[in-house]
Design a protein around this motif. Structure first.
Motif, PDB file in Angstrom:
ATOM      1  N   ILE A  92      33.262   6.132   8.981  1.00  0.00           N
ATOM      2  CA  ILE A  92      32.589   7.527   9.159  1.00  0.00           C
ATOM      3  C   ILE A  92      33.451   7.716  10.466  1.00  0.00           C
ATOM      4  O   ILE A  92      34.343   9.172  10.258  1.00  0.00           O
ATOM      5  N   ILE A  93      32.879   7.749  11.321  1.00  0.00           N
ATOM      6  CA  ILE A  93      32.825   7.842  12.887  1.00  0.00           C
ATOM      7  C   ILE A  93      34.576   8.031  13.067  1.00  0.00           C
ATOM      8  O   ILE A  93      35.130   9.453  13.536  1.00  0.00           O
ATOM      9  N   ASP A  94      35.380   7.175  12.423  1.00  0.00           N
ATOM     10  CA  ASP A  94      36.812   7.076  12.702  1.00  0.00           C
ATOM     11  C   ASP A  94      38.086   7.820  11.628  1.00  0.00           C
ATOM     12  O   ASP A  94      39.460   7.704  12.108  1.00  0.00           O
ATOM     13  N   GLY A  95      37.130   8.336  10.966  1.00  0.00           N
ATOM     14  CA  GLY A  95      38.051   9.457  10.124  1.00  0.00           C
ATOM     15  C   GLY A  95      39.058   8.343   8.496  1.00  0.00           C
ATOM     16  O   GLY A  95      39.322   8.695   8.280  1.00  0.00           O
ATOM     17  N   THR A  96      38.353   7.144   9.106  1.00  0.00           N
ATOM     18  CA  THR A  96      38.968   6.255   7.075  1.00  0.00           C
ATOM     19  C   THR A  96      38.007   6.336   6.611  1.00  0.00           C
ATOM     20  O   THR A  96      38.878   6.947   5.138  1.00  0.00           O
ATOM     21  N   VAL A  97      36.752   7.136   6.467  1.00  0.00           N
ATOM     22  CA  VAL A  97      36.896   7.575   4.898  1.00  0.00           C
ATOM     23  C   VAL A  97      35.989   8.862   5.178  1.00  0.00           C
ATOM     24  O   VAL A  97      35.377   9.256   6.176  1.00  0.00           O
ATOM     25  N   VAL A  98      36.576   9.967   4.422  1.00  0.00           N
ATOM     26  CA  VAL A  98      36.506  11.466   5.299  1.00  0.00           C
ATOM     27  C   VAL A  98      35.602  11.886   2.976  1.00  0.00           C
ATOM     28  O   VAL A  98      36.204  11.672   2.280  1.00  0.00           O
ATOM     29  N   PRO A  99      33.954  13.003   3.409  1.00  0.00           N
ATOM     30  CA  PRO A  99      34.203  13.464   2.604  1.00  0.00           C
ATOM     31  C   PRO A  99      34.595  13.950   1.509  1.00  0.00           C
ATOM     32  O   PRO A  99      35.846  14.730   2.274  1.00  0.00           O
ATOM     33  N   ASP A 100      34.691  14.168   0.060  1.00  0.00           N
ATOM     34  CA  ASP A 100      36.024  14.859  -0.215  1.00  0.00           C
ATOM     35  C   ASP A 100      35.395  16.755   0.013  1.00  0.00           C
ATOM     36  O   ASP A 100      34.265  16.981  -0.267  1.00  0.00           O
ATOM     37  N   GLY A 101      36.191  17.556   0.202  1.00  0.00           N
ATOM     38  CA  GLY A 101      35.820  18.524   0.138  1.00  0.00           C
ATOM     39  C   GLY A 101      35.910  19.010   1.372  1.00  0.00           C
ATOM     40  O   GLY A 101      34.831  20.374   2.403  1.00  0.00           O
ATOM     41  N   VAL A 102      34.866  18.377   2.367  1.00  0.00           N
ATOM     42  CA  VAL A 102      34.957  18.429   3.953  1.00  0.00           C
ATOM     43  C   VAL A 102      35.385  17.921   5.473  1.00  0.00           C
ATOM     44  O   VAL A 102      36.070  16.972   4.554  1.00  0.00           O
ATOM     45  N   ASP A 103      35.710  18.838   5.951  1.00  0.00           N
ATOM     46  CA  ASP A 103      36.885  18.699   7.043  1.00  0.00           C
ATOM     47  C   ASP A 103      35.463  18.110   8.415  1.00  0.00           C
ATOM     48  O   ASP A 103      34.814  19.429   7.812  1.00  0.00           O
TER      49      ASP A 103
END
Length: 331
Positions: A19-30
């Motif tokens: 999550i921290i490194d941006g490998t996984v990001v929630p759908d619809g969220v920046d």
């Protein structure tokens, strides 16, 4: 439709790193991610509500909710678990050989309400028959710098508790002999905790349980609990405006954890192939000690709510529907 912009604060561990490194990001969220030490993170969020989504002390979430703080909605994402009571430190010259010897002793704790202390007192009480009332408590964080300063914490009326003066801390008081034991020791490096001494290398200090692993196994076999320390929260105003974010955030954190678990399983299979681990132990690869969700953690969540009330931290036993967003109750 454009993604919504959110801010997140969490601690850095294997399960949060994707999550921290941006490998996984929630759908619809920046989102903008901030990493912080838990002691500082919880103080900032509880006092100032700086972030839309935050890792949160389970004890603080229970207390804030019970005292009418409606700013947060809980998400059953449990990023931190640990057998806390196995880390109790004691002076070697006080005759403390077993948990029962803590009765009548002076015990330091960074913060009385903290989840680690809640779980440790529960273990001492329910496994070893040592209650909070049996000890004299010395709390390092003053009301202004404590999490309890934002959750309505008042020392239970039947507990003897005093605050450690600013010129001292748990580390110095353990070294000087003013304290007999420390329930949890957090050596500095953040906004909230003052201790810096290396007590692990101090010849006058040792662990109450010399074999921490064996004690953790015994506790788990007796109770079935792998204690939950931190969960996640989303600002209620964000959830009410965008209710879909709860499941999307949950799914993202679950995906990040599953990535870590899959790497561990793959490595485990290599060890099996090499004969380094007996094949009959292969089933361990299917276990998830960091399971997320309410359904798979219902027993432990109901018990932490019970322990919180039992220890005088909350005025009643909270229902899980008061703590977590409604969709999470079915996960």
């Amino acid at each position: 439709m454009a993604n919504i912009q959110l801010s997140l604060i969490c601690s850095d561990n294997d399960r949060t790193r994707p999550i921290i490194d941006g490998t996984v990001v929630p759908d619809g969220v920046d989102w903008t991610v901030t990493v912080a030490h838990p002691s500082e993170m919880f103080w900032r969020q509880l006092h100032h509500a700086e972030f839309d989504v935050s890792e949160m002390s389970m004890s603080s979430l229970l207390m804030a909710t019970a005292h009418g703080d409606t700013r947060w909605s809980g998400l059953p994402i449990f990023t931190s678990r640990r057998f806390f009571h196995t880390g109790i430190l004691v002076r070697t010259d006080r005759g403390i050989e077993q948990p029962g010897d803590l009765k009548g002793k002076k015990v330091g704790v960074p913060e009385y309400q903290m989840t680690a202390a809640l779980w440790t007192r529960a273990a001492l009480h329910h496994v070893y028959g040592v209650t909070a009332q049996d000890m004299d408590w010395y709390m390092e964080r003053n009301p202004e710098m404590s999490h309890g300063g934002a959750t309505g914490f008042e020392p239970p009326s039947d507990v003897r508790l005093q605050y450690i003066p600013p010129e001292k801390n748990i580390g110095t008081m353990m070294q000087s002999g003013e304290l007999d034991a420390a329930l949890l020791y957090i050596p500095g490096g953040n906004l909230v905790d003052r201790s810096t001494a290396d007590l692990i290398r101090d010849p006058n200090v040792r662990r109450l349980f010399p074999d921490q692993r064996a004690e953790g196994i015994a506790y788990y076999q007796k109770t079935g609990f792998y204690p939950i320390n931190h969960g996640m929260v989303v600002k209620r105003e964000v959830y009410e405006k965008h209710p879909w974010v709860a499941l999307n955030i949950f799914n993202a954190f679950a995906k990040a954890k599953d990535m870590v678990n899959e790497r561990a399983r793959a490595l485990g299979e290599v060890y099996f192939d090499l004969g380094a681990i007996p094949s009959e132990h292969r089933k361990v690869l299917s276990m998830d000690p960091f399971a997320y969700g309410v359904m798979s953690n219902r027993k432990i969540l109901e018990n932490i709510a019970q322990f919180s009330h039992e220890q005088g931290l909350t005025p009643r036993v909270l229902g899980l529907e008061e703590i977590f967003v409604a969709p999470a109750l079915e996960i």
